[in-house]
Motif scaffolding. Structure first.
Motif, mmCIF file in Angstrom:
data_model
loop_
_atom_site.group_PDB
_atom_site.id
_atom_site.type_symbol
_atom_site.label_atom_id
_atom_site.label_comp_id
_atom_site.label_asym_id
_atom_site.label_seq_id
_atom_site.Cartn_x
_atom_site.Cartn_y
_atom_site.Cartn_z
ATOM 1 N N MET A 127 -75.124 -25.003 106.847
ATOM 2 C CA MET A 127 -75.312 -24.551 108.233
ATOM 3 C C MET A 127 -74.856 -23.108 108.423
ATOM 4 S SD MET A 127 -73.914 -27.977 110.165
ATOM 5 C CE MET A 127 -74.106 -27.339 111.828
ATOM 6 N N ALA A 128 -73.791 -22.714 107.686
ATOM 7 C CA ALA A 128 -73.198 -21.380 107.843
ATOM 8 C C ALA A 128 -73.783 -20.359 106.873
ATOM 9 C CB ALA A 128 -71.689 -21.458 107.653
ATOM 10 N N ASP A 129 -74.839 -20.761 106.141
ATOM 11 C CA ASP A 129 -75.490 -19.870 105.181
ATOM 12 C C ASP A 129 -74.494 -19.343 104.141
ATOM 13 O OD1 ASP A 129 -77.709 -18.628 104.098
ATOM 14 O OD2 ASP A 129 -77.465 -16.804 105.278
ATOM 15 N N MET A 130 -73.685 -20.267 103.607
ATOM 16 C CA MET A 130 -72.705 -19.923 102.572
ATOM 17 C C MET A 130 -73.174 -20.483 101.228
ATOM 18 S SD MET A 130 -69.468 -20.894 105.020
ATOM 19 C CE MET A 130 -68.119 -20.709 103.880
ATOM 20 N N ASN A 131 -72.520 -20.070 100.172
ATOM 21 C CA ASN A 131 -72.893 -20.476 98.814
ATOM 22 C C ASN A 131 -72.231 -21.809 98.484
ATOM 23 O OD1 ASN A 131 -73.494 -20.749 96.130
ATOM 24 N ND2 ASN A 131 -72.485 -18.859 95.455
ATOM 25 N N ILE A 132 -73.023 -22.890 98.415
ATOM 26 C CA ILE A 132 -72.416 -24.204 98.163
ATOM 27 C C ILE A 132 -71.999 -24.359 96.704
ATOM 28 C CG2 ILE A 132 -73.744 -25.260 100.034
ATOM 29 C CD1 ILE A 132 -75.387 -26.705 97.871
ATOM 30 N N ALA A 133 -72.512 -23.498 95.818
ATOM 31 C CA ALA A 133 -72.144 -23.595 94.398
ATOM 32 C C ALA A 133 -70.765 -22.996 94.131
ATOM 33 C CB ALA A 133 -73.192 -22.894 93.539
#
Length: 527
Positions: free
Chosen positions: A201-207
């Motif tokens: 949702m926050a356009d962050m890097n989930i990796a």
């Protein structure tokens, strides 16, 4: 006459104000406090209620009473009669009132949703396989739980949501009125999926799970725009996550509404209306410094003034004010932004925070060259702003020449007006406060018993306690001599109302409690 055509005493269809009489109330503000019958709610399916904006609230012999945003809709009336087997009496209300009451009556709580979750759900992601986590993060259950956690926090007026993992549990807490309140925790197995969903949702890097990250979410909640700042931090048991909630539609307060008394409000007005100079608000993180500066800018704004701000981030939008967010990732810092701002021909400049000597010196030189400059600083009291600037490396003569005033502040919780009651002052409490503040306590004082309106805590909302330092010629000379904070404070307190004095006065006025004063101060405002 059909039941849905039953009229009020004057021949008009019953309005929402008649609901007070239905429930035995006085009608004023009745809908917000309307007691809805569980039996009435069960008469209509929730999807029908939400789709047609009708709220069944009471059953009388052979009749179902409904509040509606669309009165006179014959098709809906016929459907209600068919579903309930009862005749219908309508009470018109505004759409926003009906929708809010429907949400309140039909909502599923975070606690209920967590109770209904399979305790083994999410075990597939314990391997930390990125693909499995991403699949789980996009499952409806996880999406709905995240949405529910956020919407419940907004409804409970939380400023922050904290999600912290431990070895065998996941802690969920909301910060309400400055204090953290623990909530029933989601299953630990869902931790990675919940964090990943929020990252998406926050356009962050989930990796990336081993470095801190920052992100931003913007949502609409019941017509209100809410900005959410997201921050993650790796811990030994996984990523800790904090969400800061900022309601953009919130009404900006005046300095009087923030808690400044009329006399000091007038003093503040004289200080901030000077054509040039530096004015600072000080206090720890979360003490309302930026909110106070917004109130000041709102108070001095006229079309003849060009006002520019540089902030990290822009918390609320001010009409008529050009607001600029810093972007450290692009090397656009407070210092570089402030230099650029000064080339835009401003009359008034607000710098979100003085964090380093470069920003401090540019701000002070701007104040000396005909600009009105406002900023914030982290210090415990008003006079501490001077020694903090000197510690940063700013020359004493520059501070002495440019600084006009400092407003130090804290936030204390306000006693809930619905359950406020007089409380005795124990001898221990009396001794503590008198030893710290040097003032003889006189009653009565108050506390909150706890009620439904304040969710049992006895407090609702917060108010500021302040000390306003005006830089007099005597203080300018002491600053020039680089005298200690103790000397500056002793001199200032001859004419200044301290935060402790302000706090005790607010307790005497029944606004806050003596326990709350001690909790917030920790002794540092009482010296």
């Amino acid at each position: 006459m059909n039941a849905h055509e039953v009229t009020a005493g004057d021949g008009a269809r019953p309005t929402i104000h008649d609901l007070g009489t239905v429930n035995g109330g006085n009608g004023a503000g009745a809908f917000a406090k309307l007691k809805v019958s569980p039996e009435a709610l069960r008469m209509l399916p929730s999807d029908f209620v939400k789709r047609h904006r009708v709220l069944p609230f009471e059953i009388s012999p052979g009749v179902l009473h409904v509040a509606t945003a669309d009165p006179g809709n014959q098709r809906v009336i016929d459907d209600i009669r068919l579903l309930s087997g009862l005749e219908v009496i309508e009470a018109p209300a505004s759409e926003s009132e009906v929708l809010e009451k429907i949400a309140e009556c039909y909502q599923i709580t975070v606690e209920q949703m967590i109770e209904n979750l399979d305790p083994n759900r999410g075990s597939a992601v314990e391997s930390k396989n990125l693909h499995d986590i991403e699949v789980m993060a996009n499952e409806p259950t996880v999406i709905n739980l995240v949405n529910l956690i956020i919407s419940t926090a907004i409804r409970e007026r939380a400023s922050d949501i904290h999600m912290v993992p431990f070895e065998s549990s996941l802690q969920l807490r909301y910060r309400v009125d400055g204090l953290l309140q623990e909530k029933p925790p989601p299953p630990k197995q869902l931790h990675a999926a919940l964090v990943s969903r929020i990252k998406i949702m926050a356009d962050m890097n989930i990796a990336e799970r081993f470095m801190p990250q920052d992100g931003h979410i913007q949502i609409n909640h019941r017509g209100l725009r809410v900005d959410i700042r997201v921050g993650t931090m790796p811990t030994v048991h996984g990523e800790s996550l904090v969400m800061r909630l900022l309601e953009k539609g919130t009404k900006l307060l005046t300095v009087e509404e923030l808690g400044l008394d009329p006399e000091r409000s007038r003093m503040l007005s004289r200080l901030v209306e000077k054509p040039h100079g530096l004015f600072l608000t000080t206090g720890p993180t979360g003490s309302g410094k930026t909110t106070t500066l917004y109130a000041i800018l709102q108070g001095i704004y006229t079309p003849e003034l060009k006002i520019l701000t540089i902030e990290d981030p822009v918390e609320y939008e001010l009409p008529g004010v050009a607001q600029i967010p810093v972007r450290p990732s692009r090397n656009f810092t407070f210092a570089t932004g402030l230099r650029a701002i000064l080339r835009q021909d401003p009359d008034v400049v607000m710098v979100g925070e003085v964090r380093d000597s470069e920003t401090a010196e540019i701000a002070i030189r701007a104040a000396l060259t005909g600009h009105q400059v406002f900023s914030t600083l982290h210090t415990n009291d008003a006079t501490g702003a001077v020694t903090r600037l000197i510690d940063m490396g700013v020359e004493a003569f520059l501070i002495s020449s440019s600084l006009e005033g400092v407003l130090a502040q804290r936030l204390v919780r306000k006693i809930c007006p619905h359950c406020r009651t007089e409380a005795p002052v124990s001898s221990l409490m009396r001794d503590k406060l008198e030893a710290l503040g040097g003032r003889r306590l006189a009653g009565p004082y108050f506390t909150g018993r706890g009620c439904e309106e304040c969710r049992g805590v006895g407090f609702r909302g917060r108010v500021g306690i302040f000390e306003l330092l005006t830089i007099t010629p005597e203080l300018r000379e002491l600053i020039l001599q680089k005298r200690s904070n103790a000397v500056l404070k002793t001199t200032a307190q001859r004419t200044m109302i301290t935060m402790h004095q302000d706090a005790v006065q607010k307790a005497a006025d029944g606004i806050t409690s003596l326990d709350e004063i001690l909790r917030v101060s920790s002794g540092d405002i009482m010296e």
